[in-house]
Motif scaffolding. Sequence first.
Motif: not given
Length: 338
Positions: A63-68, A194-197, A215-221
């Motif tokens: 999940s975290f690799e997907k976000l990256r 990104v929302t789904n992940v 959601e976008i800022s949290l996904a970036g972090i």
Amino acid sequence: WINLSKWLVKQNMDVVTVNPHHVKRNKENRDNTQSKSDKKDALVIADMVKNGYYAFVRSTSESFEKLRVLMANRDVIVKRLVSSINQINRWVDVVFPELRQVFKDVSCKGAIATLRLFPTPAELCSLQPQDIVTGWKSCMKRHSGHKKARSLLVLAKRSIGTKQALDAYKLHLGQLLEEYDLASSQLERVTQEVTNVLEQIPFVNQILAIKGISEISLAGILGEAGDLSGFAHGNALLRHAGLHLAEASSGKWKGQIVLSKRGRSRLRRYLYLATMSLVMNNPEFKALHSNNVKVKKIKKMKSIMKLCGKLARVLVGIARNGSAYKPEMVFPLEQLAA
């Protein structure tokens, strides 16, 4: 090195990385020369590993690799989108500068629909207000109305835009709009993914409950830092981002204390943006920032950097404990007592 490191981890081996900047700085320690070769690099790296100048490779879940990957892709798409909007603005400056008197933002739906259907003033002059409104209805559910259509016609008749090479300009505009449409659709798809992940990560809902965190800022972090529960303290997250302090001093001389910026630049950016959003929207962070600036007389940017540290500690605390956000996580004990 990424695939090699994953294979070594599967073989139950400890995998570490050495900072290339450190290797470059340490290469003169062996022979006091600035020479460089593959053999010398290997010896320098071996010395650094022996002395403990390395960092362990932090494995992350899928999940975290997907976000990256998704957030890196999103950055590229946003740059393309902004570039296409800038070029459309330049096109409007040359061909139909009066368009901004009707639509302040050239990238709004009404302006984009007008540029698609009748981009040049010459085409507008041959139409009636009802024709313009009918064209808008074919592209938009909520159109701008007859008043703006009449204003557009009046401005088109006295436009100072160029009258030459209009066919070439129209071809160029069509390509710009295609690029704009492609980047917009790709951005929507990436945002939805990104929302789904994020829904698959356990502690995300507790963090998103904080007013001001998007959601976008949290996904970036999370994409850059990985699983926040793996950090022992918020200060470790700051060091990972390069937001820890560095000082140069010698004897009685003391240099200015600055941010080291030895870390992930994208993580620094998203922590900063998230903190700015909290200062504007979150009552606790807004109160802390006001107290830093007005009572403690701290400069605004220095206060923002302090609040980045506060945010990092809050995020790591929520991820490690699984607890919900509470105002006492932000305010010092003496302020709560007051």
